[in-house]
Design an enzyme around this catalytic site. Structure first.
Site, PDB file in Angstrom:
ATOM      1  N   ILE A  99     -10.607  55.291  33.172  1.00  0.00           N
ATOM      2  CA  ILE A  99     -11.865  55.860  32.659  1.00  0.00           C
ATOM      3  C   ILE A  99     -12.612  54.828  31.804  1.00  0.00           C
ATOM      4  CG2 ILE A  99     -11.087  58.250  32.818  1.00  0.00           C
ATOM      5  CD1 ILE A  99     -10.562  58.223  29.783  1.00  0.00           C
ATOM      6  N   GLN A 132     -10.583  49.814  22.767  1.00  0.00           N
ATOM      7  CA  GLN A 132     -10.294  51.234  22.556  1.00  0.00           C
ATOM      8  C   GLN A 132     -10.517  51.631  21.096  1.00  0.00           C
ATOM      9  OE1 GLN A 132      -9.191  53.774  24.867  1.00  0.00           O
ATOM     10  NE2 GLN A 132     -10.332  52.168  25.890  1.00  0.00           N
ATOM     11  N   LYS A 175       2.758  52.602  22.652  1.00  0.00           N
ATOM     12  CA  LYS A 175       2.495  54.020  22.348  1.00  0.00           C
ATOM     13  C   LYS A 175       1.171  54.563  22.892  1.00  0.00           C
ATOM     14  CE  LYS A 175       5.249  54.507  18.149  1.00  0.00           C
ATOM     15  NZ  LYS A 175       5.157  54.606  16.671  1.00  0.00           N
ATOM     16  N   GLU A 205      -6.587  57.394  21.836  1.00  0.00           N
ATOM     17  CA  GLU A 205      -7.069  58.406  20.899  1.00  0.00           C
ATOM     18  C   GLU A 205      -6.886  58.071  19.427  1.00  0.00           C
ATOM     19  OE1 GLU A 205      -5.099  61.078  23.648  1.00  0.00           O
ATOM     20  OE2 GLU A 205      -6.850  62.384  23.542  1.00  0.00           O
TER      21      GLU A 205
HETATM   22 MO1  MOS Z   1      -8.143  62.776  26.676  1.00  0.00          MO
HETATM   23  S1  MOS Z   1      -9.153  64.205  25.590  1.00  0.00           S
HETATM   24  O1  MOS Z   1      -6.661  63.534  27.045  1.00  0.00           O
HETATM   25  O2  MOS Z   1      -9.081  62.352  28.002  1.00  0.00           O
END
Ligand code: MOS
Length: 739
Positions: A467, A639, A702, A706
């Site tokens: 993504i 990221q 890890k 996020e």
């Molecule tokens: Mo993430 S909110 O698991 O793409």
């Protein structure tokens, strides 16, 4: 010398394809004889369609069909209980199922025409009449109706630890406040899109924007009652998603419906406005009560969340697990309640629950630090925990203290004056704030296939997604390093449902899950290579076990006698020039069960607030992250930078405003829905703190998707307090709240 591809900053292997336009996104595939579908959305938020007149649209030459609930074929939606891989408990929304309207902008028709322009015009001619029913979209007004669902998507810790109310009553220093996190909508650059191609054989080929092609494949198989093997879903590139592409969205069903019925190829792309007609980060109200001793030891934490969900699914996320993950406190009670509203089901958005929960908890902890007159870092250190107290398990690794130390040093935190409004510069009030956060490091079972060609080129594949996070690059690095071949000799393929099984790309678990499978499948190839080498005449490897050999520079070596080597190509020549193939599935190791694994971050922020205008500028961010081994410091840094930018948006800008009189999200375009632009983003510094972890997965990594966002918004809010002396507990912190 073995090339260490992992741990080395590596350019994206797909970078060139992306910047030259060679990389194709779902809506961009060139398909002959394509028809175009445009979606018509409901004008009301609750009630029934009493009449839908498609005749004016159908009368236009070039319009092929208008699909509505009235002509939906009977073979669709036979299994009303089907849930996709990211469904919360309940019954997922089924487009065109019947005449009921459950939320504003619900899709009610698909117009299919020869051109996009014609379909769009014809969509305006579809006339619907409704019988409206009273709707409820107001979370605050409906708080008395909050409930604990029978089943949670993500269950909060259910048993209280100790006696939180008793300890709170007895505590010397207390805080009791409520925090509001508004609804946010996904705004990736690429809008949701699907092209469905019907083939003579009855099979379907589908290009879809999705974070897991096999999730779309199963969904279509179920929704249309067709075998999975007759459905191929392809999605090699995704233009941003971060949760919006975890669940198949309605354009996919509608495109496939039209393709099957018209026996053609049909493309449906949602508009930016329509991106606001499905899942969002839910409006969540949190009540926190915290008690501490006068010397700053936490005695009690109560963390209770109330969040919206739809009437048809019980969506929840990990909002209230954070006190147990981040703080050493013996008396803790948490709860997460839902309020059913006439809106679409909320949807995961980058660090779902982590962003929301950390925002409230970390502002509250800053407030406590001020009540105690303690430095916010010192206060956190005083209440540091080595254990995950929710699970009563040690962390497999936790270098959060090192994040504080390195982050504070890089930022210059020691020069901070505690008192608000004490660091002024002309009209600018300067504020320094910090917060910390965590995100779970999970591994899911995943599979991969590897093919080594006689010329020494390796192709590895798995049905995962990229993504924008760097999957192609990182998987290529892992494969090249494991096999001891050049990065240029590796191709990683993804985004095709016929590839080996992969979990959704989400939850920050792709490197951990798919990366571990890539490593394993390469190791399988090595075993086969050794066996082949042993078949050679007078083979120096005849007695060697797999532990005795290593792979470097395209050669297999006897580790104890490095002069003894043979090239992989020479080994493959044994097999009459056949490529070597292996497939492997990697499950999490059982030893993980005894541990808790989280990545951690400490974020330090400087803001400048204009005293007269109330405008906030985030002038500096230092984000120190401990996330195990960093496979690619370059894509990894991106990221964390992205998380910091999004955190600025969370703190200062993002908010989907809902008009309760009509029950509709009103700020549904990029003019009214504000996101950070270049002018909002200044110095951003990323530190990766060294962290060794031999438990978390075979790679020791890890995941970074996020952790970069969670502690940014509260650090900004805390910096705004430090600058202005105003404590804002409702996001976003807009200038009206500071005046
Ligand atoms: Mo993430 S909110 O698991 O793409």
């Amino acid at each position: 010398m073995k090339e260490h591809y992992t741990g080395t900053a590596t350019n994206r292997v797909d970078g060139r394809a992306k910047v030259t336009g060679e990389a194709k996104y779902a809506a961009e595939f060139e398909v002959p004889d394509l028809l175009y579908g445009v979606v018509v959305n409901s004008a009301i938020s609750k009630g029934k369609i009493t009449r839908i007149d498609t005749s004016a649209a159908l009368a236009l030459p070039g319009v092929h069909q208008v699909f509505t609930h009235e002509n939906r074929p009977g073979y669709t939606w036979l299994d009303s209980h089907y849930q996709d891989e990211d469904s919360p408990p309940g019954s997922p929304f089924r487009p065109l199922y019947n005449n009921e309207i459950k939320f504003s902008m619900q899709p009610i028709a698909l117009v299919v025409a020869d051109t996009f322009e014609l379909a769009r015009y014809a969509a305006l001619l579809v006339h619907a009449e409704y019988e409206s029913q009273p709707h409820e979209t107001d979370l605050e007004a409906n708080l008395p109706k909050a409930y604990k669902p029978k089943k949670y998507k993500s269950p909060p810790p259910s048993d209280p630890r100790g006696d939180a109310p008793g300890a709170f009553a007895a505590a010397e220093v207390k805080l009791e406040e409520a925090y509001a996190h508004p609804a946010h909508h996904h705004n990736p650059m690429e809008m949701h899109a699907s092209i469905a191609i019907w083939q003579e054989s009855g099979k379907l080929t589908i290009y879809d924007k999705i974070q897991g092609v096999q999730n779309s494949q199963k969904y279509i198989s179920n929704a249309f009652g067709v075998p999975q093997e007759d459905v191929q879903v392809i999605s090699p590139f995704v233009g941003g998603a971060f949760g919006s592409g975890l669940r198949p969205q309605y354009q996919l069903f509608l495109a496939v419906l039209a393709a099957k019925e018209l026996k053609r190829a049909v493309k449906v792309v949602l508009t930016r406005q329509q991106m606001f007609s499905f899942g969002h980060r839910p409006f969540t109200i949190q009540r926190l009560a915290i008690g501490a001793s006068a010397d700053g030891k936490l005695e009690s934490i109560s963390h209770n969340a109330f969040a919206e969900t739809s009437r048809f699914e019980d969506y929840n996320e990990d909002v209230v697990i954070w006190p147990g993950v981040l703080y050493n406190c013996e008396n803790v009670e948490v709860s997460h309640q839902l309020v059913g509203l006439d809106v679409y089901t909320p949807l995961d958005m980058r660090a779902p629950g982590g962003t929301t929960g950390t925002f409230a908890l970390e502002i509250a902890m800053d407030e406590m630090a001020y009540k105690l007159n303690m430095d916010p870092v010192e206060f956190r250190l005083k209440n540091y925990t080595d254990k995950d107290l929710n699970k009563d398990k040690p962390h497999s690794s936790k270098e959060l203290k090192e994040c504080y130390r390195q982050g504070a040093e890089r930022f210059g935190w020691a020069k901070r004056k505690m008192e608000p409004r004490s660091m002024k510069e002309g009209h600018q009030l300067i504020g320094w704030g910090m917060a910390h956060g965590a995100w779970e490091a999970q591994q899911q079972e995943a599979a991969a296939k590897a093919v080594l060609s006689p010329t020494g080129k390796l192709t590895v594949s798995s049905a995962t997604a990229d993504i924008g996070t760097g999957t192609y690059t990182v998987m290529s690095q892992i494969a090249a390093e494991t096999m001891g071949i050049a990065l240029e000799d590796v191709t990683f393929e993804l985004g095709d449902s016929t590839q080996p099984k992969s979990p959704l790309e989400g939850g920050s678990w792709t490197v951990s899950s798919v990366g571990s499978a890539v490593k394993l499948v390469c190791e399988k190839l090595q075993e086969q290579l050794l066996k082949l080498a042993q078949k050679m005449e007078n083979s120096p490897f005849s007695d060697a076990k797999i532990e005795d050999v290593s792979f470097e520079n395209g050669q297999m070596f006897l580790t104890q006698a490095p002069a003894t080597s043979i090239s992989l190509q020479a080994i493959l020549a044994q097999d009459e020039g056949q490529p070597l193939e292996a497939e492997a599935s990697q499950k999490p190791d059982k030893k993980q069960k005894n541990y808790s694994s989280y990545s951690h971050s400490a974020t330090f922020v400087e803001v400048k607030v204009d005293e007269d205008l109330g405008t906030v500028k985030v002038t500096r961010i230092v984000s120190a992250v401990a996330a195990g081994r960093i496979i690619n410091p370059k894509t990894g840094r991106s990221q964390i930078l992205g998380g910091a930018v999004w955190g600025i948006g969370v703190a200062l800008e993002e908010h989907t405003v809902l008009d309760h009189t009509i029950g509709r999200f009103m700020t549904h375009d990029l003019d009214k829905y504000h996101l950070p632009v270049n002018a909002d983003v200044h110095e951003t510094d990323v530190i990766f703190v060294e962290e060794k972890d031999e438990i978390v997965n075979p790679l020791g990594a890890k995941g970074l998707g996020e952790i970069g966002i969670v502690s940014v918004a509260p650090a900004i809010a805390n910096a705004v307090f430090h600058a202005t002396g105003k404590r804002i507990r409702e996001l976003p912190i807009t200038l009206d709240k500071l005046m």
